[in-house]
Design an enzyme around this catalytic site. Structure first.
Site, PDB file in Angstrom:
ATOM      1  N   SER A   4      -8.238  -4.661  -0.701  1.00 44.12           N
ATOM      2  CA  SER A   4      -6.961  -4.516  -0.006  1.00 44.12           C
ATOM      3  C   SER A   4      -7.226  -4.417   1.487  1.00 44.12           C
ATOM      4  O   SER A   4      -7.950  -5.238   2.044  1.00 44.12           O
ATOM      5  CB  SER A   4      -6.214  -3.287  -0.547  1.00 44.12           C
ATOM      6  OG  SER A   4      -4.936  -3.212   0.021  1.00 44.12           O
ATOM      7  N   HIS A  31      -3.727  -7.162  -2.348  1.00 42.61           N
ATOM      8  CA  HIS A  31      -2.336  -6.777  -2.149  1.00 42.61           C
ATOM      9  C   HIS A  31      -1.688  -7.749  -1.178  1.00 42.61           C
ATOM     10  O   HIS A  31      -1.894  -7.650   0.026  1.00 42.61           O
ATOM     11  CB  HIS A  31      -2.239  -5.352  -1.594  1.00 42.61           C
ATOM     12  CG  HIS A  31      -2.792  -4.332  -2.525  1.00 42.61           C
ATOM     13  ND1 HIS A  31      -3.412  -3.194  -2.092  1.00 42.61           N
ATOM     14  CD2 HIS A  31      -2.813  -4.270  -3.880  1.00 42.61           C
ATOM     15  CE1 HIS A  31      -3.792  -2.480  -3.135  1.00 42.61           C
ATOM     16  NE2 HIS A  31      -3.446  -3.116  -4.221  1.00 42.61           N
ATOM     17  N   ASP A 123      -5.214   1.911  -6.293  1.00 44.16           N
ATOM     18  CA  ASP A 123      -5.241   0.706  -7.117  1.00 44.16           C
ATOM     19  C   ASP A 123      -6.693   0.336  -7.429  1.00 44.16           C
ATOM     20  O   ASP A 123      -7.555   0.337  -6.560  1.00 44.16           O
ATOM     21  CB  ASP A 123      -4.532  -0.446  -6.404  1.00 44.16           C
ATOM     22  CG  ASP A 123      -4.179  -1.587  -7.334  1.00 44.16           C
ATOM     23  OD1 ASP A 123      -4.289  -1.421  -8.566  1.00 44.16           O
ATOM     24  OD2 ASP A 123      -3.781  -2.648  -6.827  1.00 44.16           O
TER      25      ASP A 123
END
Length: 178
Positions: A4, A31, A123
């Protein structure tokens, strides 16, 4: 591979140092909002000789290939075949890395390898937990080497990481394990 914030640098380190012909398929999940256009395929092609392709529904995973989902889509794997789902009306997929890694754990079991690189939040942690539960291999970027250490730190704190390493060392370490 989940990445990310700050993940671009980590992905560069990973793929630039990955030995030729590693014999594995690599799926990079990040993301990205559905409204974003991604330059990631073009960028990754600068760093690796592996084939870099956009993941499409029904595409079988092949060794020595890097797969990238469309921005804003959810990606899963079943019987070594990719399945792409749109994120829906909001345009943003919540926890896309966990979603993919959990499907990978169920599908590939002890053959699954999950890698978490730089990023913020949690995540990827539950996805690594699922891979670990199936006796797969879990790897996190060494937090001091990550531009944003949140995702690797959360996975490490959960106690589900087998190997902690700077991104540039992961590829050679993986190839030594095969």
């Amino acid at each position: 591979i989940g990445a990310s914030a700050g993940g671009l640098e980590a992905l560069e380190d990973f793929f630039r140092h990955l030995p030729a012909n590693p014999g594995a398929a690599f799926v990079v999940v990040s993301h990205q909002h559905a409204s974003q256009s991604s330059l990631l395929p073009e960028i990754l092609r600068r760093w690796t000789a592996l084939a870099v392709v956009e993941a499409s529904d029904g595409l079988s995973l092949e060794p020595n290939t890097v797969y990238l989902p469309r921005p804003g889509s959810r990606l899963a794997v079943l019987h070594a075949v990719l399945h792409v789902m749109d994120s829906g009306a909001g345009g943003r997929t919540l926890l896309p890395i966990d979603y993919f890694l959990c499907s990978l754990a169920e599908d590939q079991q002890e053959h699954a390898i999950g890698i978490i690189l730089s990023g913020t939040g949690t995540d990827g942690s539950l996805g690594l937990k699922a891979i670990r539960a199936e006796a797969g291999l879990t790897i996190a970027q060494e937090p001091r080497s990550a531009k944003f250490a949140g995702m690797p730190q959360n996975a490490i704190a959960l106690g589900v990481v087998d190997l902690i390493s700077p991104a540039r060392e992961m590829g050679p370490q993986l190839c030594n394990l095969f």
